[in-house]
Motif scaffolding. Structure first.
Motif, mmCIF file in Angstrom:
data_model
loop_
_atom_site.group_PDB
_atom_site.id
_atom_site.type_symbol
_atom_site.label_atom_id
_atom_site.label_comp_id
_atom_site.label_asym_id
_atom_site.label_seq_id
_atom_site.Cartn_x
_atom_site.Cartn_y
_atom_site.Cartn_z
ATOM 1 N N VAL A 133 26.142 -22.393 -31.847
ATOM 2 C CA VAL A 133 25.002 -21.474 -31.189
ATOM 3 C C VAL A 133 23.848 -22.454 -32.099
ATOM 4 O O VAL A 133 22.850 -22.330 -31.018
ATOM 5 N N ALA A 134 24.709 -23.236 -33.078
ATOM 6 C CA ALA A 134 22.926 -24.269 -32.709
ATOM 7 C C ALA A 134 22.789 -25.715 -31.594
ATOM 8 O O ALA A 134 21.676 -25.719 -31.081
ATOM 9 N N LEU A 135 24.451 -25.947 -31.208
ATOM 10 C CA LEU A 135 24.207 -26.781 -29.919
ATOM 11 C C LEU A 135 23.431 -25.660 -29.122
ATOM 12 O O LEU A 135 22.439 -26.545 -27.960
ATOM 13 N N ALA A 136 23.839 -24.067 -28.404
ATOM 14 C CA ALA A 136 23.549 -23.170 -27.416
ATOM 15 C C ALA A 136 21.537 -23.740 -27.528
ATOM 16 O O ALA A 136 20.706 -23.382 -27.220
ATOM 17 N N ALA A 137 21.214 -23.691 -28.654
ATOM 18 C CA ALA A 137 19.715 -23.510 -29.049
ATOM 19 C C ALA A 137 18.662 -24.725 -29.125
ATOM 20 O O ALA A 137 17.886 -25.059 -28.614
ATOM 21 N N ALA A 138 19.788 -25.316 -29.476
ATOM 22 C CA ALA A 138 19.499 -27.495 -29.328
ATOM 23 C C ALA A 138 19.212 -27.572 -28.097
ATOM 24 O O ALA A 138 17.721 -27.836 -28.060
ATOM 25 N N LEU A 139 19.694 -27.007 -27.111
ATOM 26 C CA LEU A 139 19.617 -27.591 -25.844
ATOM 27 C C LEU A 139 19.746 -26.932 -25.077
ATOM 28 O O LEU A 139 19.377 -27.271 -23.591
ATOM 29 N N ARG A 140 18.630 -25.515 -25.540
ATOM 30 C CA ARG A 140 18.418 -23.837 -24.698
ATOM 31 C C ARG A 140 19.144 -23.888 -23.058
ATOM 32 O O ARG A 140 18.852 -23.392 -22.365
ATOM 33 N N ALA A 141 20.475 -24.301 -23.789
ATOM 34 C CA ALA A 141 21.558 -23.587 -23.182
ATOM 35 C C ALA A 141 21.052 -22.134 -22.564
ATOM 36 O O ALA A 141 20.433 -21.326 -23.235
ATOM 37 N N ASP A 142 22.167 -21.803 -20.636
ATOM 38 C CA ASP A 142 21.599 -20.611 -20.892
ATOM 39 C C ASP A 142 22.980 -19.661 -21.460
ATOM 40 O O ASP A 142 22.278 -17.917 -21.642
ATOM 41 N N ALA A 143 23.635 -19.854 -21.578
ATOM 42 C CA ALA A 143 24.401 -19.260 -21.620
ATOM 43 C C ALA A 143 25.957 -19.562 -23.211
ATOM 44 O O ALA A 143 25.898 -20.631 -23.507
ATOM 45 N N CYS A 144 25.837 -18.453 -24.043
ATOM 46 C CA CYS A 144 26.383 -19.268 -25.214
ATOM 47 C C CYS A 144 28.042 -18.362 -25.306
ATOM 48 O O CYS A 144 27.662 -17.043 -26.138
ATOM 49 N N GLU A 145 28.720 -19.104 -25.334
ATOM 50 C CA GLU A 145 30.281 -17.814 -25.240
ATOM 51 C C GLU A 145 30.983 -18.225 -25.890
ATOM 52 O O GLU A 145 31.551 -19.638 -26.184
ATOM 53 N N ILE A 146 32.206 -17.623 -27.145
ATOM 54 C CA ILE A 146 32.289 -17.302 -27.950
ATOM 55 C C ILE A 146 34.087 -16.914 -27.579
ATOM 56 O O ILE A 146 34.060 -15.561 -28.151
ATOM 57 N N TYR A 147 34.989 -17.222 -27.476
ATOM 58 C CA TYR A 147 36.171 -17.252 -26.699
ATOM 59 C C TYR A 147 37.003 -17.319 -28.209
ATOM 60 O O TYR A 147 37.341 -18.362 -28.698
ATOM 61 N N VAL A 165 19.134 -17.116 -28.748
ATOM 62 C CA VAL A 165 20.642 -17.216 -28.804
ATOM 63 C C VAL A 165 21.358 -15.713 -28.075
ATOM 64 O O VAL A 165 21.844 -15.441 -28.834
ATOM 65 N N THR A 166 21.498 -15.340 -26.737
ATOM 66 C CA THR A 166 22.300 -13.958 -26.257
ATOM 67 C C THR A 166 24.114 -14.415 -26.614
ATOM 68 O O THR A 166 23.900 -16.038 -25.804
ATOM 69 N N LEU A 167 24.741 -13.829 -27.817
ATOM 70 C CA LEU A 167 26.502 -14.248 -27.428
ATOM 71 C C LEU A 167 26.745 -13.608 -26.409
ATOM 72 O O LEU A 167 26.538 -12.429 -26.438
ATOM 73 N N VAL A 168 27.829 -13.917 -26.251
ATOM 74 C CA VAL A 168 28.554 -13.302 -26.099
ATOM 75 C C VAL A 168 30.370 -13.555 -26.605
ATOM 76 O O VAL A 168 30.725 -14.555 -26.448
ATOM 77 N N VAL A 169 30.885 -12.738 -26.880
ATOM 78 C CA VAL A 169 31.985 -12.784 -27.541
ATOM 79 C C VAL A 169 33.282 -12.424 -26.928
ATOM 80 O O VAL A 169 33.274 -11.230 -26.222
ATOM 81 N N ARG A 170 34.267 -12.951 -26.304
ATOM 82 C CA ARG A 170 35.448 -12.801 -25.981
ATOM 83 C C ARG A 170 36.576 -13.815 -25.615
ATOM 84 O O ARG A 170 36.922 -13.843 -26.617
ATOM 85 N N SER A 171 37.305 -13.291 -24.960
ATOM 86 C CA SER A 171 38.883 -13.557 -25.563
ATOM 87 C C SER A 171 39.194 -14.784 -24.147
ATOM 88 O O SER A 171 38.921 -14.859 -22.827
ATOM 89 N N SER A 172 39.863 -16.041 -24.907
ATOM 90 C CA SER A 172 40.327 -16.803 -24.547
ATOM 91 C C SER A 172 41.637 -16.497 -23.720
ATOM 92 O O SER A 172 41.999 -17.348 -23.046
ATOM 93 N N MET A 173 42.147 -15.050 -24.758
ATOM 94 C CA MET A 173 43.757 -15.267 -23.881
ATOM 95 C C MET A 173 43.308 -14.588 -21.899
ATOM 96 O O MET A 173 44.610 -14.445 -21.558
ATOM 97 N N ASN A 174 42.309 -13.662 -21.805
ATOM 98 C CA ASN A 174 43.071 -12.459 -20.342
ATOM 99 C C ASN A 174 40.915 -13.023 -19.822
ATOM 100 O O ASN A 174 39.895 -13.532 -21.140
ATOM 101 N N ARG A 175 41.184 -11.710 -18.750
ATOM 102 C CA ARG A 175 39.590 -12.179 -18.268
ATOM 103 C C ARG A 175 38.382 -11.245 -18.964
ATOM 104 O O ARG A 175 37.463 -10.548 -18.284
#
Ligand code: ADP
Ligand code: ASP
Ligand code: MG
Length: 401
Positions: free
Chosen positions: A157-171, A223-233
């Motif tokens: 999240v800190a990187l997403a904020a610093a880089l002004r990322a368009d998305a931050c996905e937590i797998y 930063v809008t976060l998306v939490v999702r699985s790294s094992m499936n879609r």
């Protein structure tokens, strides 16, 4: 788009998983996106490193513990870069020092102060996938620090904020944020979305699916976060400021087995006593949660409160060292307790939520030892041995009746 993707320990546990994660990142890279990957240590590496430290020196200097723990994440990022290179994709791994991720000095519990983005931006601009170590930083002495267990989410999240990322996905190893830990409550449901405030409470109260500080940062920097699985879609859970789903009284149940209860008995029943006790604890960086004060005997009172287990020893020591000044007759510590909480923005406008929770506990014969509430949470302290049955009972009361 610039996308930050964070993968937790289980998601990079072995060569096969690392390979799968590499493929998933490359897929977005080939669509033309800029990709920053944040990784945790592989599998249970951090636990294993802590065990090794313990075997050498149970009171190891905290600086050296952080130096050791940081190797876990460094291993993951290097291997990931190798996996991507094997697939012919330009990638580079960077640790906290190379990026320059500046934190406060407190080892084992450092907080980000500033992140230099130049190196990452340059690497992205030259067409590379950038893979960064989670969980670690550097302090003003250029020493390695760590952010506390589960801290890689905060790095992302800190990187997403610093880089002004368009998305931050937590797998991670579950499909999103659920109404309770899906490993404990089989009937737990996946949430489509949840507010920062609710997620912050859940994370702070024990739902380790996200590091609590990552949620605070996400709220602060939008930063809008998306939490999702790294094992499936499967579609994950979106964490954001306001949710559209109305009518949810309670959004989740959280459990914290890492609590200890400290009882301070027989203190003088006069103004200033609580202030002096909690001020002394605060000066030593000890975080206090549920507090209960009751009348003792002979003009005295008892005060009990909870702290994280790691801080219990220190808390007792501080209180004993100041026993006379704080007018304490006796200090007691108890570890076989757990905090069970329900969280929900809907509570603010609905009466009877607490009663419903207590009824669920009564139904299964679980005794409540302490209670704390805020606008959007109710926490009870119960015996550790009751925790699983109590969690299911409370969850089912709100979600299956
Ligand atoms: P990672 O290594 O990917 O960071 P963690 O182990 O830190 O993964 O967090 C994911 C775990 O959090 C899940 O496996 C799950 O058991 C636990 N968890 C606790 N509460 C919840 C919840 N409300 N929703 C989803 N997972 C939860
Ligand atoms: N590896 C660290 C831990 O196990 C950080 C993380 O996984 O987020 O706590
Ligand atoms: Mg985690």
């Amino acid at each position: 788009m610039l996308i930050v993707k964070k993968f937790g320990g289980t998601s990079v546990a072995d060569a096969e998983r690392i390979d799968a994660v590499a493929d998933r990142c490359i897929e977005d890279y080939r669509k033309g996106h800029q990709i920053v990957v944040v990784l945790s240590a592989m599998g249970k590496t951090t636990d294993a490193l802590l065990t090794r430290a313990q075997a050498i020196n149970p009171n190891a200097p905290k600086r050296e513990v952080d130096m050791l723990l940081a190797t876990g994440e460094q291993t993951s990022v290097a291997l990931m870069a190798m996996a991507m290179a094997a697939k012919g994709v330009p990638a580079i791994s960077l640790n906290a020092f190379q990026v320059a991720m500046h934190t406060t000095s407190r080892y084992g519990d450092a907080r980000f102060k500033r992140i230099d983005t130049e190196r990452i931006t340059n690497e992205l601009d030259s067409g590379r996938i950038v893979i960064v170590t989670g969980f670690q930083g550097i302090n003003r002495r250029d020493d390695v620090t760590t952010l506390g267990r589960g801290g890689s989410d905060t790095t992302a999240v800190a990187l997403a904020a610093a880089l002004r990322a368009d998305a931050c996905e937590i797998y991670t190893d579950v499909e999103g944020v659920y109404t309770a830990d899906p490993r404990v409550v089989p009937g737990a449901r996946k949430l489509k979305e949840i507010t920062y405030d609710e997620m912050l409470e859940l994370a702070t109260l024990g739902a380790k699916v996200l590091h609590n500080r990552s949620v605070g940062l996400a709220k602060k920097y939008r930063v809008t976060l998306v939490v999702r699985s790294s094992m499936n879609r499967a579609e994950g859970t979106v964490v954001k400021e306001v949710c559209d789903v109305e009518g949810m009284l309670v959004s989740g149940v959280a459990v914290d087995k890492n609590a200890a209860r400290i009882a301070v008995l027989g203190v003088k029943n006069e103004p200033g006593v609580a202030f002096r006790i909690f001020d002394e604890l605060a000066k030593h960086g000890i975080n206090v949660d549920v507090i209960l004060q009751s009348i003792g005997r002979d003009e005295t009172k008892d005060i009990s409160f909870t702290v994280d287990q790691e801080q219990a020893k220190e808390a007792v020591k501080v209180l004993k060292e100041n026993q006379q000044r704080l007018t304490i007759a006796e200090v007691k510590e108890e570890k076989n307790v757990a905090k069970l909480s329900i969280v929900g923005a809907g509570m603010q406008t609905n009466a009877g939520v607490a009663a419903k929770m207590f009824e669920a506990l009564f139904d299964v014969g679980v005794n409540i030892r302490m209670i704390a509430t805020s606008e959007i949470r109710i926490t009870v302290l119960i015996d550790l041995e009751d925790v699983d049955i109590a969690t299911r009972a409370v969850h089912d009361k709100f979600f299956h009746e």
